[in-house]
Write a protein that holds these residues in place. Sequence first.
Motif, PDB file in Angstrom:
ATOM      1  N   THR A  13       5.625  85.132 -99.698  1.00  0.00           N
ATOM      2  CA  THR A  13       4.620  84.104 -99.954  1.00  0.00           C
ATOM      3  C   THR A  13       5.265  82.730 -99.862  1.00  0.00           C
ATOM      4  O   THR A  13       5.845  82.225-100.821  1.00  0.00           O
ATOM      5  N   PRO A  14       5.211  82.080 -98.689  1.00  0.00           N
ATOM      6  CA  PRO A  14       5.807  80.748 -98.554  1.00  0.00           C
ATOM      7  C   PRO A  14       5.046  79.726 -99.400  1.00  0.00           C
ATOM      8  O   PRO A  14       3.816  79.743 -99.463  1.00  0.00           O
ATOM      9  N   VAL A  15       5.793  78.847-100.053  1.00  0.00           N
ATOM     10  CA  VAL A  15       5.172  77.807-100.873  1.00  0.00           C
ATOM     11  C   VAL A  15       5.657  76.413-100.494  1.00  0.00           C
ATOM     12  O   VAL A  15       5.079  75.416-100.911  1.00  0.00           O
ATOM     13  N   LYS A  16       6.709  76.344 -99.678  1.00  0.00           N
ATOM     14  CA  LYS A  16       7.278  75.045 -99.323  1.00  0.00           C
ATOM     15  C   LYS A  16       8.021  75.162 -97.999  1.00  0.00           C
ATOM     16  O   LYS A  16       8.617  76.192 -97.699  1.00  0.00           O
ATOM     17  N   TYR A  23      10.568  78.138 -97.987  1.00  0.00           N
ATOM     18  CA  TYR A  23      10.916  78.627 -99.326  1.00  0.00           C
ATOM     19  C   TYR A  23       9.742  79.429 -99.861  1.00  0.00           C
ATOM     20  O   TYR A  23       8.581  79.004 -99.744  1.00  0.00           O
ATOM     21  N   ASP A  24      10.039  80.594-100.450  1.00  0.00           N
ATOM     22  CA  ASP A  24       8.966  81.425-100.983  1.00  0.00           C
ATOM     23  C   ASP A  24       8.779  81.195-102.481  1.00  0.00           C
ATOM     24  O   ASP A  24       9.475  80.378-103.100  1.00  0.00           O
ATOM     25  N   ASP A  25       7.817  81.925-103.068  1.00  0.00           N
ATOM     26  CA  ASP A  25       7.471  81.731-104.469  1.00  0.00           C
ATOM     27  C   ASP A  25       8.525  82.273-105.426  1.00  0.00           C
ATOM     28  O   ASP A  25       8.423  82.091-106.638  1.00  0.00           O
ATOM     29  N   MET A  31      15.314  80.788 -92.854  1.00  0.00           N
ATOM     30  CA  MET A  31      15.383  80.013 -91.614  1.00  0.00           C
ATOM     31  C   MET A  31      14.173  80.367 -90.753  1.00  0.00           C
ATOM     32  O   MET A  31      13.867  81.549 -90.557  1.00  0.00           O
ATOM     33  N   ASP A  32      13.486  79.362 -90.238  1.00  0.00           N
ATOM     34  CA  ASP A  32      12.268  79.599 -89.451  1.00  0.00           C
ATOM     35  C   ASP A  32      12.550  79.386 -87.971  1.00  0.00           C
ATOM     36  O   ASP A  32      12.541  78.255 -87.482  1.00  0.00           O
TER      37      ASP A  32
END
Length: 387
Positions: A13-16, A23-25, A31-32
């Motif tokens: 669950t990405p949040v940022k 960054y996930d929850d 790395m994207d």
Amino acid sequence: MELFDVYPLFDITPVKGEGTWIYDDKGNKYMDFYGGHAVISIGHSHPHYVDRIKSQAEKLIFYSNSVQNPIQKELAKKLGELSGMEDYQLFLCNSGAEANENAIKLASFHTKRKKVVALHKGFHGRTSAAVAATDNPKIVAPVNANHEVEHLPMDDISALENTLKNEDVAALIIEGIQGVAGCYMPEKSYLKKAEELCKKYGTMLIMDEVQAGYGRSGKFFSFQLSDVNPDIVTMAKGMGNGFPVGGILIAPHIEPWKGMLGTTFGGNHLASTAALAVLEVIEKADLLNKVTEKGEWLIDQLKDLSGVKEIRGAGLMIGLEFNYPVAELRKSLLKDFRVFTGSSGNPNTLRLLPPLNVSQEEMQLFVDTIKQAISKLEENETIHLNS
């Protein structure tokens, strides 16, 4: 109420987002190198992009296209300058599928014909005409099955001329680089000859740059690698860096009439601002002149990876084909090494679509990481080089 289940979901669950990183929850950092289907062109949450959107949101988010919108004109001017297509006309919409839908419709209006030619393995969207032109029977519903669409092999000029010479084809639609298929590129000579044949037989050439456009290939549009001049160009994905926006560029010889094309949300104030901000970042950071160099370096580093069969694509749109299915490698990269990569229609091909402003250090880190991932799978005999 539950969501309609259409995609297999990773348990993340990405949040940022920041630059090339997600960054996930749970506080994990990823790395994207996929950018959510090539959407993230200038990195997550780029400061200039965020500031432009925030500033516009405080003023006016939306009004319909029944009023003047100076941001659209500013966007058209900047897009023309950076792409070198200043004499083309711009129509703004909301997505790649919608862009291709309107492009096909426009070609049909202009030629008074209804047949469309597309290429095998091509993907053009999930709406009516766009999905009919897509070479994937699994996603073409009976209502969309269009017998006026013919799919031809890539780079087969004889097959193309045999079809066009009947002078009943409204449009030939081609991806500059076939993204979903696995980064297959038409030969330059094929595109040049296709352009000649379209002019000879009165067919409109549509270049689908939804995934390969906006600098991803090293040129603003990937068809510019072949020096062709299409009648219509479609774009989306990287155009808004995550904000839904699409568009088509229309050659000056195509004359519109009021009501020919239309949209409620397309080119609204916030969407146009997002698209303009992307162009401003591309221009200020001189990204177009750096993408080719980055892509060449990355390909050079990856070509000797264990099990690599072929590398396709251009710039930062890379298809990495192995001699085995890549599902386990992709899963390991995400789960064990926290790196997002993309799948494709070719089960042996990994798609790499990092932001255009990915750093040298980040590219080196990716190369080191994928080597580790491959080595780990080989040690565990999860993958077999000759399978």
